[in-house]
Scaffold this motif. Structure first.
Motif, short mmCIF file in Angstrom:
data_model
loop_
_atom_site.label_atom_id
_atom_site.label_comp_id
_atom_site.label_asym_id
_atom_site.label_seq_id
_atom_site.Cartn_x
_atom_site.Cartn_y
_atom_site.Cartn_z
N ILE A 1 -29.38 -25.83 -4.57
CA ILE A 1 -29.32 -27.22 -5.04
C ILE A 1 -28.68 -27.27 -6.43
N ILE A 2 -29.09 -26.34 -7.30
CA ILE A 2 -28.51 -26.26 -8.65
C ILE A 2 -27.00 -26.08 -8.56
N LYS A 3 -26.59 -25.13 -7.74
CA LYS A 3 -25.17 -24.81 -7.61
C LYS A 3 -24.38 -26.02 -7.14
N ARG A 4 -24.90 -26.72 -6.13
CA ARG A 4 -24.20 -27.91 -5.60
C ARG A 4 -24.13 -29.02 -6.64
N LEU A 5 -25.23 -29.22 -7.36
CA LEU A 5 -25.24 -30.27 -8.37
C LEU A 5 -24.22 -29.99 -9.47
N ILE A 6 -24.19 -28.75 -9.95
CA ILE A 6 -23.24 -28.41 -11.02
C ILE A 6 -21.80 -28.64 -10.55
N LYS A 7 -21.52 -28.24 -9.33
CA LYS A 7 -20.17 -28.43 -8.78
C LYS A 7 -19.83 -29.92 -8.66
N GLN A 8 -20.82 -30.73 -8.34
CA GLN A 8 -20.59 -32.15 -8.08
C GLN A 8 -20.56 -32.99 -9.35
N VAL A 9 -21.46 -32.71 -10.30
CA VAL A 9 -21.58 -33.60 -11.47
C VAL A 9 -21.50 -32.87 -12.80
N GLY A 10 -21.40 -31.54 -12.79
CA GLY A 10 -21.32 -30.78 -14.05
C GLY A 10 -22.69 -30.38 -14.56
N LEU A 11 -22.70 -29.47 -15.53
CA LEU A 11 -23.94 -28.88 -16.03
C LEU A 11 -24.80 -29.88 -16.78
N GLU A 12 -24.19 -30.70 -17.63
CA GLU A 12 -24.97 -31.63 -18.46
C GLU A 12 -25.72 -32.64 -17.59
N LYS A 13 -25.00 -33.25 -16.64
CA LYS A 13 -25.63 -34.22 -15.76
C LYS A 13 -26.68 -33.56 -14.88
N THR A 14 -26.38 -32.35 -14.41
CA THR A 14 -27.35 -31.61 -13.59
C THR A 14 -28.66 -31.41 -14.35
N THR A 15 -28.56 -31.03 -15.61
CA THR A 15 -29.76 -30.81 -16.44
C THR A 15 -30.53 -32.11 -16.62
N GLN A 16 -29.81 -33.22 -16.79
CA GLN A 16 -30.48 -34.52 -16.93
C GLN A 16 -31.23 -34.89 -15.64
N ILE A 17 -30.59 -34.64 -14.50
CA ILE A 17 -31.23 -34.93 -13.21
C ILE A 17 -32.48 -34.07 -13.05
N LEU A 18 -32.36 -32.78 -13.32
CA LEU A 18 -33.50 -31.87 -13.16
C LEU A 18 -34.66 -32.24 -14.08
N THR A 19 -34.33 -32.61 -15.31
CA THR A 19 -35.37 -33.02 -16.26
C THR A 19 -36.13 -34.23 -15.75
N SER A 20 -35.42 -35.15 -15.12
CA SER A 20 -36.06 -36.39 -14.64
C SER A 20 -36.95 -36.16 -13.42
#
Length: 448
Positions: free
Chosen positions: A157-176
Protein backbone atom coordinates in the motif's frame (compact mmCIF):
# COMPACT_ATOMS: atom_id res chain seq x y z
CA UNK A 1 -15.22 -21.86 33.77
CA UNK A 2 -12.56 -19.62 32.24
CA UNK A 3 -15.12 -17.74 30.21
CA UNK A 4 -17.30 -17.23 33.28
CA UNK A 5 -14.46 -15.73 35.30
CA UNK A 6 -13.56 -13.40 32.44
CA UNK A 7 -17.06 -12.75 31.11
CA UNK A 8 -17.00 -9.01 31.84
CA UNK A 9 -13.27 -8.39 31.47
CA UNK A 10 -12.76 -5.86 28.64
CA UNK A 11 -9.20 -7.04 27.92
CA UNK A 12 -10.28 -10.65 27.57
CA UNK A 13 -13.26 -9.68 25.39
CA UNK A 14 -10.99 -7.51 23.22
CA UNK A 15 -8.71 -10.53 22.77
CA UNK A 16 -11.68 -12.64 21.66
CA UNK A 17 -12.78 -10.02 19.15
CA UNK A 18 -9.27 -9.68 17.72
CA UNK A 19 -9.02 -13.47 17.35
CA UNK A 20 -12.08 -13.39 15.10
CA UNK A 21 -11.24 -10.23 13.17
CA UNK A 22 -7.68 -11.26 12.35
CA UNK A 23 -8.64 -14.76 11.22
CA UNK A 24 -11.20 -13.25 8.85
CA UNK A 25 -14.33 -14.49 10.62
CA UNK A 26 -15.84 -11.11 11.49
CA UNK A 27 -15.66 -7.32 11.13
CA UNK A 28 -14.46 -5.23 14.06
CA UNK A 29 -17.44 -2.84 14.17
CA UNK A 30 -20.00 -5.67 13.99
CA UNK A 31 -18.26 -7.81 16.61
CA UNK A 32 -17.78 -4.89 18.99
CA UNK A 33 -21.51 -4.15 18.83
CA UNK A 34 -22.33 -7.82 19.43
CA UNK A 35 -20.02 -8.09 22.43
CA UNK A 36 -21.25 -4.84 23.97
CA UNK A 37 -24.82 -6.13 23.67
CA UNK A 38 -24.04 -9.57 25.08
CA UNK A 39 -21.87 -8.53 28.05
CA UNK A 40 -22.67 -6.29 30.99
CA UNK A 41 -19.89 -3.72 30.97
CA UNK A 42 -19.81 -0.33 32.62
CA UNK A 43 -19.29 2.71 30.41
CA UNK A 44 -15.55 2.96 31.22
CA UNK A 45 -15.01 -0.72 30.36
CA UNK A 46 -17.02 -0.33 27.16
CA UNK A 47 -14.77 2.53 26.08
CA UNK A 48 -11.67 0.51 26.99
CA UNK A 49 -12.88 -2.49 24.97
CA UNK A 50 -13.48 -0.34 21.88
CA UNK A 51 -10.17 1.45 22.33
CA UNK A 52 -8.21 -1.80 22.69
CA UNK A 53 -9.72 -3.45 19.61
CA UNK A 54 -9.32 -0.47 17.30
CA UNK A 55 -5.96 0.46 18.83
CA UNK A 56 -4.44 -2.96 18.16
CA UNK A 57 -5.88 -3.07 14.63
CA UNK A 58 -4.55 0.40 13.85
CA UNK A 59 -1.07 -0.35 15.22
CA UNK A 60 -0.68 -4.13 14.69
CA UNK A 61 2.48 -4.00 12.57
CA UNK A 62 4.08 -1.57 15.02
CA UNK A 63 3.17 -3.76 18.00
CA UNK A 64 4.51 -6.87 16.25
CA UNK A 65 7.75 -5.01 15.52
CA UNK A 66 8.21 -4.31 19.23
CA UNK A 67 7.38 -7.93 20.15
CA UNK A 68 9.34 -9.67 17.41
CA UNK A 69 12.67 -10.24 19.19
CA UNK A 70 10.97 -11.65 22.30
CA UNK A 71 8.94 -14.21 20.35
CA UNK A 72 11.60 -15.59 18.00
CA UNK A 73 11.57 -18.95 19.79
CA UNK A 74 7.76 -19.06 19.88
CA UNK A 75 7.07 -20.29 16.34
CA UNK A 76 3.73 -21.89 17.23
CA UNK A 77 2.38 -19.28 19.61
CA UNK A 78 -1.40 -19.52 19.96
CA UNK A 79 -3.35 -16.68 18.37
CA UNK A 80 -5.03 -15.59 21.60
CA UNK A 81 -1.65 -15.33 23.37
CA UNK A 82 -0.25 -13.13 20.60
CA UNK A 83 -3.35 -10.90 20.71
CA UNK A 84 -3.17 -10.63 24.50
CA UNK A 85 0.44 -9.48 24.14
CA UNK A 86 -0.55 -7.00 21.44
CA UNK A 87 -3.25 -5.57 23.73
CA UNK A 88 -0.77 -5.26 26.58
CA UNK A 89 1.93 -3.58 24.48
CA UNK A 90 -0.67 -1.24 22.95
CA UNK A 91 -1.61 -0.07 26.44
CA UNK A 92 2.05 0.40 27.40
CA UNK A 93 2.89 2.35 24.27
CA UNK A 94 -0.22 4.39 23.55
CA UNK A 95 -2.31 4.73 26.74
CA UNK A 96 -0.84 6.87 29.49
CA UNK A 97 -3.55 6.51 32.14
CA UNK A 98 -3.09 2.81 32.88
CA UNK A 99 -0.12 1.92 35.15
CA UNK A 100 2.16 -0.76 33.74
CA UNK A 101 1.75 -2.88 36.87
CA UNK A 102 -2.00 -3.02 36.16
CA UNK A 103 -1.36 -3.95 32.52
CA UNK A 104 1.00 -6.77 33.57
CA UNK A 105 -1.35 -8.06 36.27
CA UNK A 106 -4.43 -8.15 34.02
CA UNK A 107 -2.58 -9.88 31.17
CA UNK A 108 -1.03 -12.46 33.49
CA UNK A 109 -4.35 -13.26 35.18
CA UNK A 110 -6.10 -13.76 31.83
CA UNK A 111 -3.24 -15.95 30.60
CA UNK A 112 -3.27 -18.02 33.81
CA UNK A 113 -7.03 -18.65 33.65
CA UNK A 114 -7.06 -19.61 29.96
CA UNK A 115 -3.67 -21.22 29.41
CA UNK A 116 -2.23 -22.04 32.81
CA UNK A 117 0.92 -20.98 34.65
CA UNK A 118 3.33 -21.66 31.77
CA UNK A 119 1.58 -19.23 29.41
CA UNK A 120 1.22 -16.70 32.23
CA UNK A 121 4.98 -16.95 32.79
CA UNK A 122 5.67 -16.30 29.11
CA UNK A 123 3.43 -13.21 29.10
CA UNK A 124 5.12 -11.83 32.22
CA UNK A 125 8.61 -12.47 30.85
CA UNK A 126 7.94 -10.78 27.50
CA UNK A 127 6.35 -7.70 29.05
CA UNK A 128 9.04 -7.33 31.70
CA UNK A 129 11.83 -7.68 29.14
CA UNK A 130 10.16 -5.09 26.93
CA UNK A 131 9.79 -2.74 29.90
CA UNK A 132 13.48 -3.20 30.77
CA UNK A 133 14.83 -2.83 27.21
CA UNK A 134 12.66 0.11 26.12
CA UNK A 135 11.12 0.72 22.70
CA UNK A 136 13.02 -0.21 19.56
CA UNK A 137 13.48 2.71 17.16
CA UNK A 138 12.67 2.68 13.44
CA UNK A 139 15.94 4.41 12.49
CA UNK A 140 17.64 1.47 10.77
CA UNK A 141 14.68 0.63 8.53
CA UNK A 142 14.58 1.75 4.89
CA UNK A 143 12.06 4.45 4.01
CA UNK A 144 9.17 2.25 2.85
CA UNK A 145 9.63 -0.32 5.64
CA UNK A 146 9.80 2.46 8.20
CA UNK A 147 6.54 4.01 6.99
CA UNK A 148 4.95 0.56 6.98
CA UNK A 149 5.99 -0.22 10.57
CA UNK A 150 5.48 3.28 11.96
CA UNK A 151 1.95 3.67 10.54
CA UNK A 152 1.09 -0.06 10.49
CA UNK A 153 0.20 -0.23 6.82
CA UNK A 154 1.48 -3.05 4.55
CA UNK A 155 4.36 -2.13 2.27
CA UNK A 156 2.45 -2.75 -0.97
CA UNK A 157 0.00 0.00 0.00
CA UNK A 158 2.87 2.36 0.88
CA UNK A 159 4.59 1.65 -2.42
CA UNK A 160 1.41 2.27 -4.45
CA UNK A 161 0.61 5.47 -2.60
CA UNK A 162 4.10 6.91 -3.11
CA UNK A 163 3.94 6.09 -6.82
CA UNK A 164 0.49 7.68 -7.11
CA UNK A 165 0.74 10.81 -4.95
CA UNK A 166 4.39 11.13 -3.82
CA UNK A 167 6.06 10.75 -0.43
CA UNK A 168 4.77 13.93 1.24
CA UNK A 169 1.12 13.27 0.45
CA UNK A 170 1.52 9.59 1.36
CA UNK A 171 2.82 10.58 4.79
CA UNK A 172 -0.11 12.96 5.28
CA UNK A 173 -2.58 10.21 4.36
CA UNK A 174 -0.91 7.70 6.69
CA UNK A 175 -0.85 10.19 9.56
CA UNK A 176 -4.58 10.80 9.16
CA UNK A 177 -5.54 7.11 9.11
CA UNK A 178 -4.92 6.48 12.80
CA UNK A 179 -7.05 9.43 13.90
CA UNK A 180 -10.47 8.42 15.31
CA UNK A 181 -13.14 8.31 12.58
CA UNK A 182 -15.76 11.02 12.75
CA UNK A 183 -19.48 10.29 12.92
CA UNK A 184 -21.29 12.24 10.24
CA UNK A 185 -24.99 12.33 9.41
CA UNK A 186 -26.92 13.31 6.32
CA UNK A 187 -29.87 15.52 7.19
CA UNK A 188 -33.14 14.35 5.66
CA UNK A 189 -34.04 17.66 4.03
CA UNK A 190 -37.46 16.30 3.09
CA UNK A 191 -38.29 16.66 6.81
CA UNK A 192 -36.01 19.36 8.25
CA UNK A 193 -33.27 21.80 7.25
CA UNK A 194 -29.67 21.31 8.32
CA UNK A 195 -29.63 24.44 10.49
CA UNK A 196 -32.86 23.43 12.24
CA UNK A 197 -31.60 19.94 13.01
CA UNK A 198 -28.29 21.34 14.24
CA UNK A 199 -30.17 23.61 16.66
CA UNK A 200 -32.33 20.74 17.91
CA UNK A 201 -29.32 18.46 18.43
CA UNK A 202 -27.41 21.17 20.29
CA UNK A 203 -30.49 21.69 22.48
CA UNK A 204 -30.24 17.96 23.28
CA UNK A 205 -26.58 18.40 24.32
CA UNK A 206 -24.97 17.05 21.17
CA UNK A 207 -21.78 18.74 20.02
CA UNK A 208 -22.19 19.14 16.28
CA UNK A 209 -20.90 21.26 13.41
CA UNK A 210 -21.77 21.60 9.69
CA UNK A 211 -19.90 19.47 7.18
CA UNK A 212 -17.40 21.27 4.98
CA UNK A 213 -18.02 18.66 2.26
CA UNK A 214 -21.81 18.51 1.89
CA UNK A 215 -24.54 21.11 2.53
CA UNK A 216 -26.76 18.34 3.94
CA UNK A 217 -24.10 16.94 6.28
CA UNK A 218 -23.50 17.42 9.99
CA UNK A 219 -20.54 16.08 11.98
CA UNK A 220 -21.23 14.76 15.48
CA UNK A 221 -18.35 15.69 17.78
CA UNK A 222 -20.00 14.26 20.87
CA UNK A 223 -23.11 12.15 21.45
CA UNK A 224 -24.58 8.89 20.15
CA UNK A 225 -27.01 9.78 17.37
CA UNK A 226 -28.43 6.28 16.69
CA UNK A 227 -30.57 6.23 19.84
CA UNK A 228 -31.74 9.84 19.55
CA UNK A 229 -35.33 10.76 18.74
CA UNK A 230 -34.08 12.61 15.64
CA UNK A 231 -32.50 9.51 14.13
CA UNK A 232 -35.38 7.22 15.11
CA UNK A 233 -37.93 9.57 13.57
CA UNK A 234 -36.03 9.74 10.27
CA UNK A 235 -34.66 13.28 10.41
CA UNK A 236 -31.17 12.03 9.59
CA UNK A 237 -29.12 8.97 8.72
CA UNK A 238 -25.50 8.06 9.39
CA UNK A 239 -23.42 8.50 6.23
CA UNK A 240 -19.82 9.51 5.60
CA UNK A 241 -19.38 13.01 4.24
CA UNK A 242 -17.57 11.93 1.06
CA UNK A 243 -20.37 9.45 0.31
CA UNK A 244 -22.81 12.39 0.32
CA UNK A 245 -21.16 13.71 -2.87
CA UNK A 246 -22.39 10.82 -5.00
CA UNK A 247 -26.12 11.63 -5.23
CA UNK A 248 -25.59 15.26 -6.38
CA UNK A 249 -23.22 13.96 -9.07
CA UNK A 250 -26.17 12.22 -10.76
CA UNK A 251 -27.94 15.57 -11.25
CA UNK A 252 -31.25 13.82 -10.59
CA UNK A 253 -34.52 15.49 -11.52
CA UNK A 254 -37.83 15.12 -9.67
CA UNK A 255 -39.14 12.73 -12.32
CA UNK A 256 -35.89 10.80 -13.03
CA UNK A 257 -35.82 7.04 -13.46
CA UNK A 258 -32.63 5.98 -11.69
CA UNK A 259 -30.90 2.63 -11.45
CA UNK A 260 -28.74 2.11 -8.36
CA UNK A 261 -26.95 -1.01 -9.54
CA UNK A 262 -25.04 -1.90 -6.34
CA UNK A 263 -27.21 -0.27 -3.72
CA UNK A 264 -26.40 -1.72 -0.27
CA UNK A 265 -26.14 -0.41 2.39
CA UNK A 266 -28.42 2.22 0.86
CA UNK A 267 -27.16 5.61 2.02
CA UNK A 268 -26.85 6.86 -1.55
CA UNK A 269 -30.15 5.20 -2.53
CA UNK A 270 -32.13 7.07 0.10
CA UNK A 271 -30.21 10.27 -0.66
CA UNK A 272 -31.25 10.02 -4.32
CA UNK A 273 -34.86 9.43 -3.26
CA UNK A 274 -34.95 12.81 -1.49
CA UNK A 275 -34.68 14.49 -4.92
CA UNK A 276 -38.02 12.93 -5.98
CA UNK A 277 -40.70 14.15 -3.66
CA UNK A 278 -43.39 14.50 -6.37
CA UNK A 279 -43.70 10.71 -6.57
CA UNK A 280 -43.01 10.69 -10.32
CA UNK A 281 -39.36 9.69 -10.07
CA UNK A 282 -38.15 6.28 -8.93
CA UNK A 283 -34.92 4.69 -7.75
CA UNK A 284 -34.56 1.02 -8.61
CA UNK A 285 -32.08 -0.42 -6.11
CA UNK A 286 -30.31 -3.71 -6.84
CA UNK A 287 -28.14 -5.86 -4.65
CA UNK A 288 -26.96 -9.44 -4.78
CA UNK A 289 -28.16 -10.16 -1.23
CA UNK A 290 -31.85 -9.95 -0.27
CA UNK A 291 -31.03 -9.39 3.43
CA UNK A 292 -29.11 -6.22 2.52
CA UNK A 293 -32.08 -4.97 0.51
CA UNK A 294 -34.29 -5.41 3.58
CA UNK A 295 -31.98 -3.03 5.45
CA UNK A 296 -32.38 -0.48 2.64
CA UNK A 297 -36.16 -0.86 2.83
CA UNK A 298 -36.17 -0.37 6.61
CA UNK A 299 -34.02 2.74 6.30
CA UNK A 300 -36.22 4.09 3.50
CA UNK A 301 -39.34 3.68 5.65
CA UNK A 302 -37.66 5.42 8.59
CA UNK A 303 -36.65 8.33 6.34
CA UNK A 304 -40.06 8.52 4.64
CA UNK A 305 -38.79 7.81 1.11
CA UNK A 306 -39.96 4.21 0.68
CA UNK A 307 -42.43 5.14 -2.10
CA UNK A 308 -39.57 6.43 -4.24
CA UNK A 309 -37.54 3.19 -3.99
CA UNK A 310 -38.04 -0.24 -5.55
CA UNK A 311 -35.64 -3.02 -4.52
CA UNK A 312 -34.67 -6.12 -6.45
CA UNK A 313 -32.23 -8.90 -5.49
CA UNK A 314 -29.97 -9.62 -8.45
CA UNK A 315 -26.42 -9.50 -9.76
CA UNK A 316 -25.86 -6.15 -11.49
CA UNK A 317 -24.05 -8.01 -14.28
CA UNK A 318 -27.36 -9.66 -15.23
CA UNK A 319 -29.48 -6.48 -15.53
CA UNK A 320 -30.19 -6.91 -19.25
CA UNK A 321 -32.27 -9.99 -18.37
CA UNK A 322 -34.59 -7.84 -16.26
CA UNK A 323 -34.77 -4.42 -17.93
CA UNK A 324 -35.33 -3.18 -21.46
CA UNK A 325 -32.71 -1.01 -23.20
CA UNK A 326 -32.81 2.72 -22.41
CA UNK A 327 -34.98 2.30 -19.30
CA UNK A 328 -33.09 4.75 -17.11
CA UNK A 329 -31.98 8.40 -17.45
CA UNK A 330 -29.49 8.03 -14.60
CA UNK A 331 -27.45 5.03 -13.52
CA UNK A 332 -25.26 4.79 -10.43
CA UNK A 333 -22.61 2.09 -10.19
CA UNK A 334 -21.27 2.36 -6.65
CA UNK A 335 -19.02 -0.55 -7.43
CA UNK A 336 -17.86 -3.35 -5.13
CA UNK A 337 -14.26 -2.47 -4.35
CA UNK A 338 -11.33 -3.11 -2.03
CA UNK A 339 -12.63 -0.48 0.40
CA UNK A 340 -9.13 0.90 0.94
CA UNK A 341 -10.53 4.39 1.39
CA UNK A 342 -12.08 3.15 4.65
CA UNK A 343 -8.84 2.36 6.48
CA UNK A 344 -9.64 4.78 9.29
CA UNK A 345 -13.11 3.33 9.87
CA UNK A 346 -12.28 -0.33 9.19
CA UNK A 347 -8.59 -0.69 10.11
CA UNK A 348 -8.45 -4.47 9.57
CA UNK A 349 -8.92 -4.01 5.81
CA UNK A 350 -5.24 -3.12 5.48
CA UNK A 351 -4.25 -6.64 6.56
CA UNK A 352 -6.89 -8.64 4.68
CA UNK A 353 -6.51 -7.11 1.21
CA UNK A 354 -3.80 -8.07 -1.28
CA UNK A 355 -2.53 -6.05 -4.23
CA UNK A 356 -3.96 -8.65 -6.61
CA UNK A 357 -7.44 -7.84 -5.26
CA UNK A 358 -7.31 -4.45 -7.01
CA UNK A 359 -7.07 -6.10 -10.42
CA UNK A 360 -9.57 -8.87 -9.67
CA UNK A 361 -12.10 -6.28 -8.54
CA UNK A 362 -11.37 -4.03 -11.54
CA UNK A 363 -12.55 -6.84 -13.84
CA UNK A 364 -15.85 -7.07 -11.91
CA UNK A 365 -16.26 -3.29 -11.90
CA UNK A 366 -15.77 -3.08 -15.67
CA UNK A 367 -18.20 -5.96 -16.21
CA UNK A 368 -20.90 -4.10 -14.24
CA UNK A 369 -20.35 -0.94 -16.29
CA UNK A 370 -20.61 -2.95 -19.51
CA UNK A 371 -23.80 -4.61 -18.29
CA UNK A 372 -25.65 -1.40 -17.35
CA UNK A 373 -24.59 0.57 -20.44
CA UNK A 374 -27.50 -0.54 -22.71
CA UNK A 375 -30.03 0.47 -20.05
CA UNK A 376 -29.06 4.16 -20.14
CA UNK A 377 -30.96 6.55 -22.40
CA UNK A 378 -29.17 8.78 -24.91
CA UNK A 379 -28.24 11.99 -23.07
CA UNK A 380 -28.29 10.11 -19.78
CA UNK A 381 -25.66 10.19 -17.04
CA UNK A 382 -23.70 7.22 -15.69
CA UNK A 383 -21.94 7.84 -12.37
CA UNK A 384 -19.25 5.46 -11.16
CA UNK A 385 -18.04 5.62 -7.55
CA UNK A 386 -15.87 3.62 -5.17
CA UNK A 387 -14.66 3.94 -1.59
CA UNK A 388 -11.08 3.18 -2.58
CA UNK A 389 -8.12 5.40 -3.47
CA UNK A 390 -6.12 3.38 -5.98
CA UNK A 391 -6.11 3.96 -9.73
CA UNK A 392 -6.54 0.31 -10.90
CA UNK A 393 -10.07 0.37 -9.45
CA UNK A 394 -10.81 3.95 -10.39
CA UNK A 395 -9.19 5.91 -13.23
CA UNK A 396 -8.01 2.79 -15.05
CA UNK A 397 -11.47 1.19 -15.01
CA UNK A 398 -13.03 4.35 -16.43
CA UNK A 399 -10.28 4.66 -19.07
CA UNK A 400 -10.99 1.11 -20.29
CA UNK A 401 -14.74 1.72 -20.36
CA UNK A 402 -14.35 4.97 -22.34
CA UNK A 403 -12.00 3.22 -24.74
CA UNK A 404 -14.70 0.60 -25.40
CA UNK A 405 -17.51 3.18 -25.58
CA UNK A 406 -16.69 6.31 -27.58
CA UNK A 407 -20.35 7.36 -27.21
CA UNK A 408 -19.56 8.36 -23.61
CA UNK A 409 -17.75 11.51 -22.49
CA UNK A 410 -16.38 12.20 -19.02
CA UNK A 411 -18.04 15.36 -17.67
CA UNK A 412 -17.26 17.45 -14.60
CA UNK A 413 -18.59 15.89 -11.41
CA UNK A 414 -21.16 18.28 -10.00
CA UNK A 415 -20.73 19.17 -6.33
CA UNK A 416 -22.91 21.48 -4.26
CA UNK A 417 -19.92 23.14 -2.57
CA UNK A 418 -16.63 24.41 -4.01
CA UNK A 419 -14.31 21.78 -2.55
CA UNK A 420 -10.82 23.23 -2.77
CA UNK A 421 -8.98 20.30 -1.18
CA UNK A 422 -10.20 17.49 -3.41
CA UNK A 423 -8.28 16.24 -6.42
CA UNK A 424 -10.54 17.00 -9.33
CA UNK A 425 -8.87 16.68 -12.67
CA UNK A 426 -11.38 14.89 -14.87
CA UNK A 427 -12.86 13.10 -11.87
CA UNK A 428 -13.26 13.60 -8.12
CA UNK A 429 -10.74 11.84 -5.88
CA UNK A 430 -10.90 12.44 -2.14
CA UNK A 431 -8.06 11.12 0.00
CA UNK A 432 -8.64 10.39 3.71
CA UNK A 433 -6.54 13.35 4.85
CA UNK A 434 -8.25 15.96 2.64
CA UNK A 435 -11.30 16.43 4.88
CA UNK A 436 -10.72 13.62 7.40
CA UNK A 437 -13.40 11.57 5.63
CA UNK A 438 -13.40 8.22 3.88
CA UNK A 439 -11.37 8.09 0.68
CA UNK A 440 -13.62 8.19 -2.38
CA UNK A 441 -13.61 8.32 -6.18
CA UNK A 442 -16.43 9.63 -8.43
CA UNK A 443 -16.65 9.79 -12.22
CA UNK A 444 -19.57 11.14 -14.27
CA UNK A 445 -19.98 9.90 -17.87
CA UNK A 446 -22.52 11.35 -20.31
CA UNK A 447 -23.95 9.19 -23.07
CA UNK A 448 -24.40 10.77 -26.51
Amino acid sequence: MANKLLNNNPRYLATQILNQVLNGSGYSNVLINQYLTQHQLGSADQRLLVQLVYGVLQHKLTLDYFLEKYLQQQKHLQTWVRNLLRISVYQMRYLDRIPERAIFYEATQIAKIIGGQKVAGLITAVLRNLQRDGWMTFDKLDKQKRLSIEYSVPQWIIKRLIKQVGLEKTTQILTSLNQPPKTSIRVNTAKISRSELQQQLEHDNFQVHPSAVSPVGLVIDQGSIIHSQWFQAGYCTVQDESSMLVAPALQAQDNSQILDACAAPGGKTTHLATYMQSGMGQVTALDLHANKLRLIEQNAHRLGVAEQITTLAMDARQVSQQFAPQTFERILVDAPCSGLGLLRRKPEIRYTKQESDLFDLAAIQLAILEAVDPLLTAGGLLVYSTCTIFEPENQQVIAKFLQNHPEYTAVKVQTDLALTKIHRGQFVQIYPDDYETDGFFIAALKKQ
